[in-house]
Design a protein around this motif. Structure first.
Motif, PDB file in Angstrom:
ATOM      1  N   GLY A 252      -0.289  -2.779  -9.710  1.00  0.00           N
ATOM      2  CA  GLY A 252      -1.386  -2.413  -8.827  1.00  0.00           C
ATOM      3  C   GLY A 252      -2.291  -1.370  -9.435  1.00  0.00           C
ATOM      4  N   LEU A 253      -3.212  -0.879  -8.621  1.00  0.00           N
ATOM      5  CA  LEU A 253      -4.152   0.166  -8.990  1.00  0.00           C
ATOM      6  C   LEU A 253      -3.744   1.468  -8.325  1.00  0.00           C
ATOM      7  CD1 LEU A 253      -7.505  -1.817  -8.541  1.00  0.00           C
ATOM      8  CD2 LEU A 253      -6.197  -1.473 -10.653  1.00  0.00           C
TER       9      LEU A 253
ATOM     10  N   ILE B 235      -3.562   2.061 -13.576  1.00  0.00           N
ATOM     11  CA  ILE B 235      -2.810   0.897 -13.125  1.00  0.00           C
ATOM     12  C   ILE B 235      -1.324   1.257 -13.204  1.00  0.00           C
ATOM     13  CG2 ILE B 235      -4.563  -0.742 -13.876  1.00  0.00           C
ATOM     14  CD1 ILE B 235      -2.843  -1.362 -16.310  1.00  0.00           C
ATOM     15  N   GLU B 236      -0.506   0.526 -12.465  1.00  0.00           N
ATOM     16  CA  GLU B 236       0.937   0.755 -12.543  1.00  0.00           C
ATOM     17  C   GLU B 236       1.675  -0.569 -12.621  1.00  0.00           C
ATOM     18  OE1 GLU B 236       2.594   2.693  -9.167  1.00  0.00           O
ATOM     19  OE2 GLU B 236       1.707   1.332  -7.709  1.00  0.00           O
TER      20      GLU B 236
ATOM     21  N   ALA C 274      -2.246   0.442  -4.477  1.00  0.00           N
ATOM     22  CA  ALA C 274      -2.213  -0.849  -3.789  1.00  0.00           C
ATOM     23  C   ALA C 274      -2.025  -1.927  -4.848  1.00  0.00           C
ATOM     24  CB  ALA C 274      -3.498  -1.094  -3.000  1.00  0.00           C
ATOM     25  N   GLY C 275      -1.259  -2.967  -4.499  1.00  0.00           N
ATOM     26  CA  GLY C 275      -1.027  -4.007  -5.483  1.00  0.00           C
ATOM     27  C   GLY C 275      -0.209  -5.150  -4.923  1.00  0.00           C
ATOM     28  N   LEU C 276       0.398  -5.916  -5.842  1.00  0.00           N
ATOM     29  CA  LEU C 276       1.147  -7.121  -5.497  1.00  0.00           C
ATOM     30  C   LEU C 276       2.600  -6.964  -5.915  1.00  0.00           C
ATOM     31  CD1 LEU C 276       0.788 -10.039  -4.359  1.00  0.00           C
ATOM     32  CD2 LEU C 276       0.574 -10.788  -6.750  1.00  0.00           C
ATOM     33  N   ASP C 277       3.503  -7.287  -5.000  1.00  0.00           N
ATOM     34  CA  ASP C 277       4.941  -7.224  -5.221  1.00  0.00           C
ATOM     35  C   ASP C 277       5.489  -8.658  -5.269  1.00  0.00           C
ATOM     36  OD1 ASP C 277       7.541  -5.314  -4.792  1.00  0.00           O
ATOM     37  OD2 ASP C 277       7.809  -7.229  -3.754  1.00  0.00           O
ATOM     38  N   TRP C 278       6.313  -8.946  -6.282  1.00  0.00           N
ATOM     39  CA  TRP C 278       6.761 -10.320  -6.519  1.00  0.00           C
ATOM     40  C   TRP C 278       8.282 -10.344  -6.619  1.00  0.00           C
ATOM     41  CZ3 TRP C 278       5.095 -13.652 -11.376  1.00  0.00           C
ATOM     42  CH2 TRP C 278       5.571 -14.957 -11.213  1.00  0.00           C
TER      43      TRP C 278
ATOM     44  N   PHE D  70       0.857  -1.178   0.000  1.00  0.00           N
ATOM     45  CA  PHE D  70       0.000   0.000   0.000  1.00  0.00           C
ATOM     46  C   PHE D  70       0.895   1.230   0.000  1.00  0.00           C
ATOM     47  CE2 PHE D  70      -2.172  -3.416   2.218  1.00  0.00           C
ATOM     48  CZ  PHE D  70      -3.423  -3.436   1.610  1.00  0.00           C
ATOM     49  N   GLN D  71       0.545   2.208  -0.812  1.00  0.00           N
ATOM     50  CA  GLN D  71       1.346   3.428  -0.904  1.00  0.00           C
ATOM     51  C   GLN D  71       0.420   4.633  -0.831  1.00  0.00           C
ATOM     52  OE1 GLN D  71       3.888   3.539  -4.348  1.00  0.00           O
ATOM     53  NE2 GLN D  71       4.681   5.577  -3.926  1.00  0.00           N
TER      54      GLN D  71
END
Length: 213
Positions: free
Chosen positions: A177-178, A207-208, A162-166, A124-125
């Motif tokens: 993320g969005l 999106i990013e 907010a999104g997913l980090d891999w 989350f940012q």
């Protein structure tokens, strides 16, 4: 002489440790650019005139807070384009759209959860971005008169993502993320006389996609 070398070595080790807590990367973010328009004038009606697909891209710098792998201060330097579309109904009907470009410096917090799957975390940012105008151009509409004659040099927005980090390796990560960016100040500096009480603020939904090294 030995104390001098020990002192220099201590400084180098400290700098190396500090650099190890800094992560750098690059992001690309396509988004819908819209705007909020408000006018308090009796016989004048001004509305948002549509949205446009635009792009933000640039380097990202994340600085660990207290050497914690879950809390970062995140900044960078992003080049972003925005669309300002306005429909005016007063003594005559005028529709115009402007193409704006900004250099944005975020001053945000980035928070990570623990792993939700193998090598994957949710992030989350949030925080402000300080946007400096580098270009503005009337793109479409009646060119005999500009509804907004000038936009402010500095804009401020509140940024959320907010999104997913891999994790792909020991240092390389990709993420997606969005995002939502909400303008906080009136970006219109000079307008025609009928619109002296007008406020114009940006809304960006997108999106990013990014990579960190």
């Amino acid at each position: 002489m030995r104390k001098k070398y020990i002192f220099i070595l201590t400084i180098l080790l400290g700098a190396t440790s500090a650099m190890s807590q800094i992560q750098m990367g690059f992001k690309v973010s396509p988004y819908w650019s819209s705007n909020r328009v408000d006018v308090e004038v009796g016989d004048v009606n001004v509305e948002n005139d549509g949205n446009g697909l635009r792009l933000t891209f640039g380097p990202v710098v994340d600085l660990s807070i207290d050497n914690n792998e879950n809390y970062y201060f995140s900044t960078g330097l992003w080049l972003s384009s925005r669309r300002a579309g306005i429909s005016y109904s007063g003594s005559e009907r005028i529709t115009q759209s402007y193409n704006l470009q900004y250099l944005s410096i975020p001053a945000t917090m980035k928070l990570y959860t623990q792993e939700v799957m193998l090598d994957k975390r949710i992030f989350f940012q949030f925080g402000p971005t300080f946007d400096f105008k580098v270009s503005e151009k009337l793109k479409d509409g009646n060119r005999s008169i500009r509804l907004i004659d000038d936009f402010r040099f500095i804009d401020v927005s509140l940024y959320f993502s907010a999104g997913l980090d891999w994790h792909l390796g020991s240092t390389t990560r990709i993420y997606g993320g969005l995002t939502y960016s909400r303008g906080l100040v009136n970006a219109a500096k000079n307008t025609i006389s009928d619109l002296n009480e007008m406020t114009y603020k940006n809304d960006l939904f997108g999106i990013e996609l990014g990579v960190m090294f």
